[in-house]
Design an enzyme around this catalytic site. Structure first.
Site, PDB file in Angstrom:
ATOM      1  N   GLU A  53      -6.414 -10.293  -2.431  1.00  0.00           N
ATOM      2  CA  GLU A  53      -6.908 -10.129  -1.393  1.00  0.00           C
ATOM      3  C   GLU A  53      -8.366 -10.043  -1.791  1.00  0.00           C
ATOM      4  OE1 GLU A  53      -5.457  -7.175   1.446  1.00  0.00           O
ATOM      5  OE2 GLU A  53      -3.597  -7.369   0.901  1.00  0.00           O
TER       6      GLU A  53
ATOM      7  N   GLU B 256       0.942  -1.301  -0.173  1.00  0.00           N
ATOM      8  CA  GLU B 256      -0.016   0.040   0.024  1.00  0.00           C
ATOM      9  C   GLU B 256       0.815   1.330  -0.109  1.00  0.00           C
ATOM     10  OE1 GLU B 256      -2.763  -0.509   3.374  1.00  0.00           O
ATOM     11  OE2 GLU B 256      -3.733  -2.294   2.190  1.00  0.00           O
TER      12      GLU B 256
END
Length: 471
Positions: free
Chosen positions: A346, A243
């Site tokens: 994910e 991220e």
């Protein structure tokens, strides 16, 4: 190919006796650089169903323009667009995400065996499809049985993260990930390392935030060396930077090229693991300006220009809150221009879990640039992150039933057929390892385990494989 007319009076072209990837309806074009081209088509298959990809073959290579799911008995629409780097001729083809296999059964004298039953069992699917797990699986036999019956790929939900392993400086605890990795290896489950470093300051170990730049540099180097050397050669991948389109803790405190430095270090330690960037909202939220595909590609270029030229892969998380599949489709197309492996790392859905999960799995699985899918649905007795596949008794919830249907579809469960008068049987298979057994007149050949069919690399063309089976 023949022209036909439907019951409603519409004209269409039918392709039959397909043997090679390009044996389909085709059309030649001349495409000009800098022009924008749109494409649409209606498709139907005569029997069953298939994932279909439309592509333009050009002198510079193939351009995928759309993909969809075709069924028998109804028409499915494909619609997409493309641009080309150079002007020149092009030809439109359609491909399916299966390979055609022709079995030829003969006896020891080479005589064909007609009316023999061919039973095909998938031993392992080539396309990586997995799920997250957590430390609760270590001592829960029901959880273990439920998971191993379905998945051959896993990510650890939190157990490999820095804050989980080194909550106090210099005091590392690998008990949980060691045990989880041992469980995975026992059951032939490949593991993705999640994650090496997380750029969000909220998820750094608390003691890390107060370190000076020099202290932080030494702590990061120790973290990378400690966990990667411990698990070197045992993981298929690492989310090296998590991220860091949304966050920049390490870039701010260390160096603007921190990502390049981390990838270089990781590559030096483990030559075999695929090294990923990992980001959220890239494929699922067009309103998030921080992680657009353009910014993702810019990040890749920055890592390259910083001096890292080793293997690199694109991880897009896929936490969907509502669906915008045309956007998802276009984003993966754009990311594919980097010519790097793409994984959905994910995947979960928040709303309409049964219908949305089915739609998004089918969408990303069908895209030729997607090389793997990992669901983010680790079971916990108090509830999952957002999406649960099973209840606390390990009975499937509706989302779990969706997953099981896909696994059954991709594995060709219960697939049998009968050889024709000349001993041939033809079918299409998803890529994987298969065991084939032949039976005829109450006689079964049980020693055919050596006759494995291995259909490799799920995105290569659906070539025809001829397999000769001898008694």
């Amino acid at each position: 190919m023949v022209k036909r007319v439907s019951k409603s009076g519409n004209h269409f072209i039918a392709a039959s006796q397909r043997r090679q990837p390009n044996d389909s309806v085709s059309q030649k074009f001349y495409l000009e650089k800098e022009n924008f081209y749109t494409f649409s088509a209606w498709l139907q298959v005569s029997v069953g169903e298939a994932d279909v990809v439309a592509k333009f073959k050009t002198p510079a290579g193939s351009k995928y323009v759309d993909w969809g799911f075709a069924r028998s008995g109804c028409w499915s629409m494909l619609k997409g667009g493309l641009i080309v780097d150079n002007s020149g001729p092009a030809e439109l083809y359609f491909e399916v995400r299966k390979r055609k296999v022709i079995f030829h059964a003969t006896d020891a004298e080479g005589k064909p065996l007609a009316n023999a039953t061919v039973s095909i069992t998938q031993k392992r699917m080539s396309f990586p499809f997995g799920n997250a797990i957590n430390r609760g699986i270590r001592s829960n036999k029901a959880y273990q049985e439920w998971f191993t019956a379905r998945f051959k790929v896993a990510s650890f939900e939190n157990e490999m993260k820095w804050d989980s392993i080194e909550q106090s400086p210099g005091q590392e605890n690998y008990t949980a990930p060691d045990a989880m990795l041992q469980f995975a290896q026992k059951h032939d489950i490949a593991v993705r390392g999640h994650n090496l470093l997380w750029d969000d300051p909220k998820y750094e170990p608390k003691w890390v935030k107060s370190l000076s730049p020099n202290e932080l540099s030494r702590a990061v180097e120790k973290r990378i060396n400690s966990i990667m050397r411990r698990y070197r050669g045992q993981l298929i991948a690492w989310d090296v930077i998590n991220e860091n389109l949304h966050h920049s803790f390490f870039e701010t405190h260390l160096d603007k090229n921190a990502s390049t430095i981390f990838f270089r270090m990781a590559r030096q330690i483990d030559q075999n693991a695929t090294l990923f960037l990992n980001e959220y909202n890239t494929i699922e939220d067009p309103n998030d300006s921080s992680s657009t595909p353009t910014r993702y590609l810019e990040k890749i270029r920055a890592i390259r220009s910083g001096g890292y030229h080793g293997p690199l892969a694109i991880g897009v998380q896929g936490h969907f809150y509502g669906l915008n599949l045309p956007y998802t489709r276009a984003v993966i197309d754009k990311l594919a221009s980097a010519k790097l492996p793409i994984w959905i790392t994910e995947l979960d859905v928040d709303q309409n879990q049964t219908s949305d999960l089915e739609q998004v799995i089918r969408e990303v699985f069908a895209h030729p640039a997607v090389n793997g899918i990992v669901l983010w649905a680790a079971w916990q007795p108090w509830g999952c992150y957002r999406m649960c596949l099973t209840d606390n008794n390990f009975k499937n919830l509706p989302a779990g039933d969706v997953v099981d249907r896909f696994i059954e579809e991709w594995s060709h469960k219960g697939l049998t057929g009968v050889t024709n008068a000349t001993g041939f049987f033809e079918t299409s298979l998803f890529h994987g390892d298969y065991e084939v057994r032949i039976s005829r007149q109450n006689m079964t050949v049980s020693n055919l385990t050596q006759h494995f069919i291995k259909l490799e690399t799920p995105h290569t063309p659906n070539e025809t494989h001829h397999v000769k089976l001898l008694f």
